[in-house]
Design a protein around this motif. Structure first.
Motif, PDB file in Angstrom:
ATOM      1  N   ASP A 163      -3.805   9.900   3.182  1.00 36.30           N
ATOM      2  CA  ASP A 163      -3.085  10.533   1.984  1.00 36.30           C
ATOM      3  C   ASP A 163      -2.915  12.276   2.680  1.00 36.30           C
ATOM      4  O   ASP A 163      -2.085  12.150   2.717  1.00 36.30           O
ATOM      5  CB  ASP A 163      -3.961  10.935   1.163  1.00 36.30           C
ATOM      6  CG  ASP A 163      -3.720   9.667  -0.249  1.00 36.30           C
ATOM      7  OD1 ASP A 163      -2.902   9.007  -0.042  1.00 36.30           O
ATOM      8  OD2 ASP A 163      -5.278   9.701  -0.494  1.00 36.30           O
ATOM      9  N   ASP A 197      -6.438   4.435   4.609  1.00 34.32           N
ATOM     10  CA  ASP A 197      -6.417   4.508   3.102  1.00 34.32           C
ATOM     11  C   ASP A 197      -7.660   5.047   2.685  1.00 34.32           C
ATOM     12  O   ASP A 197      -8.082   5.671   2.157  1.00 34.32           O
ATOM     13  CB  ASP A 197      -5.884   3.864   3.277  1.00 34.32           C
ATOM     14  CG  ASP A 197      -6.072   4.042   0.917  1.00 34.32           C
ATOM     15  OD1 ASP A 197      -4.315   5.799   1.183  1.00 34.32           O
ATOM     16  OD2 ASP A 197      -6.118   2.724   0.646  1.00 34.32           O
ATOM     17  N   LEU A 234       0.777  -1.448   0.058  1.00 34.35           N
ATOM     18  CA  LEU A 234       0.120   0.368   0.425  1.00 34.35           C
ATOM     19  C   LEU A 234       0.880   0.838  -0.116  1.00 34.35           C
ATOM     20  O   LEU A 234       1.063   2.222  -0.793  1.00 34.35           O
ATOM     21  CB  LEU A 234      -0.730   0.203   1.192  1.00 34.35           C
ATOM     22  CG  LEU A 234      -1.883   1.511   1.379  1.00 34.35           C
ATOM     23  CD1 LEU A 234      -2.678   1.391  -0.130  1.00 34.35           C
ATOM     24  CD2 LEU A 234      -2.343   0.865   2.661  1.00 34.35           C
ATOM     25  N   SER A 237       2.306   1.751  -3.394  1.00 34.89           N
ATOM     26  CA  SER A 237       1.600   2.218  -4.217  1.00 34.89           C
ATOM     27  C   SER A 237       1.127   3.372  -4.267  1.00 34.89           C
ATOM     28  O   SER A 237       1.296   4.230  -6.161  1.00 34.89           O
ATOM     29  CB  SER A 237       0.448   1.547  -3.853  1.00 34.89           C
ATOM     30  OG  SER A 237      -0.251   1.970  -3.095  1.00 34.89           O
ATOM     31  N   LYS A 238       1.162   4.097  -2.882  1.00 31.45           N
ATOM     32  CA  LYS A 238       1.128   5.683  -3.101  1.00 31.45           C
ATOM     33  C   LYS A 238       2.980   6.298  -3.192  1.00 31.45           C
ATOM     34  O   LYS A 238       2.732   7.839  -3.436  1.00 31.45           O
ATOM     35  CB  LYS A 238       0.265   6.313  -1.826  1.00 31.45           C
ATOM     36  CG  LYS A 238      -0.615   5.385  -1.368  1.00 31.45           C
ATOM     37  CD  LYS A 238      -1.556   6.012  -0.100  1.00 31.45           C
ATOM     38  CE  LYS A 238      -2.823   5.726  -0.537  1.00 31.45           C
ATOM     39  NZ  LYS A 238      -3.699   6.705  -1.134  1.00 31.45           N
ATOM     40  N   VAL A 242       5.170   5.767  -1.412  1.00 28.52           N
ATOM     41  CA  VAL A 242       6.034   6.421  -0.439  1.00 28.52           C
ATOM     42  C   VAL A 242       7.088   6.155   0.233  1.00 28.52           C
ATOM     43  O   VAL A 242       7.358   4.231   0.048  1.00 28.52           O
ATOM     44  CB  VAL A 242       4.702   6.418   0.976  1.00 28.52           C
ATOM     45  CG1 VAL A 242       5.330   6.621   1.531  1.00 28.52           C
ATOM     46  CG2 VAL A 242       3.518   6.353   0.793  1.00 28.52           C
TER      47      VAL A 242
END
Length: 94
Positions: free
Chosen positions: A89, A83, A30, A33-34, A36
């Motif tokens: 975010d 999320d 996750l 995928s962002k 980060v």
């Protein structure tokens, strides 16, 4: 915005993991995928890191434990819940 400014604006994300942990893998996916960047501490065979994790997460003993900008957010399910509500975010942008 310069690269230096972007790096200064990025959230500090630390994740404590252990080997063969599906929840750890899901949490890292996750975050990846962002886009980060995060610091991963594999505490599988390191009691000192495990103790550090418990202290920094304010008592979290399960894996993974995720800390964003020095705020413990919990584990994989907690990260996914943040999320879903859009709060992740916000935390990453802070």
């Amino acid at each position: 915005m310069s690269v230096k400014e972007q790096l200064e604006r990025m959230a500090s994300v630390v994740i404590y993991t252990r080997q063969f942990c599906g929840y750890c893998t899901r949490a890292k996916k996750l975050l990846e995928s962002k886009g980060v960047d995060f610091i991963e501490h594999d505490a599988t065979f390191d009691p000192g890191l495990r103790q550090e994790m418990i202290e920094k997460s304010k008592g979290g003993r399960t894996f993974p434990q995720i800390i964003i900008n020095d705020v413990p957010v919990g584990g994989c399910d907690d990260l996914h819940a943040l999320d879903r509500t859009g709060r992740l975010d916000e935390m990453l942008a802070a």
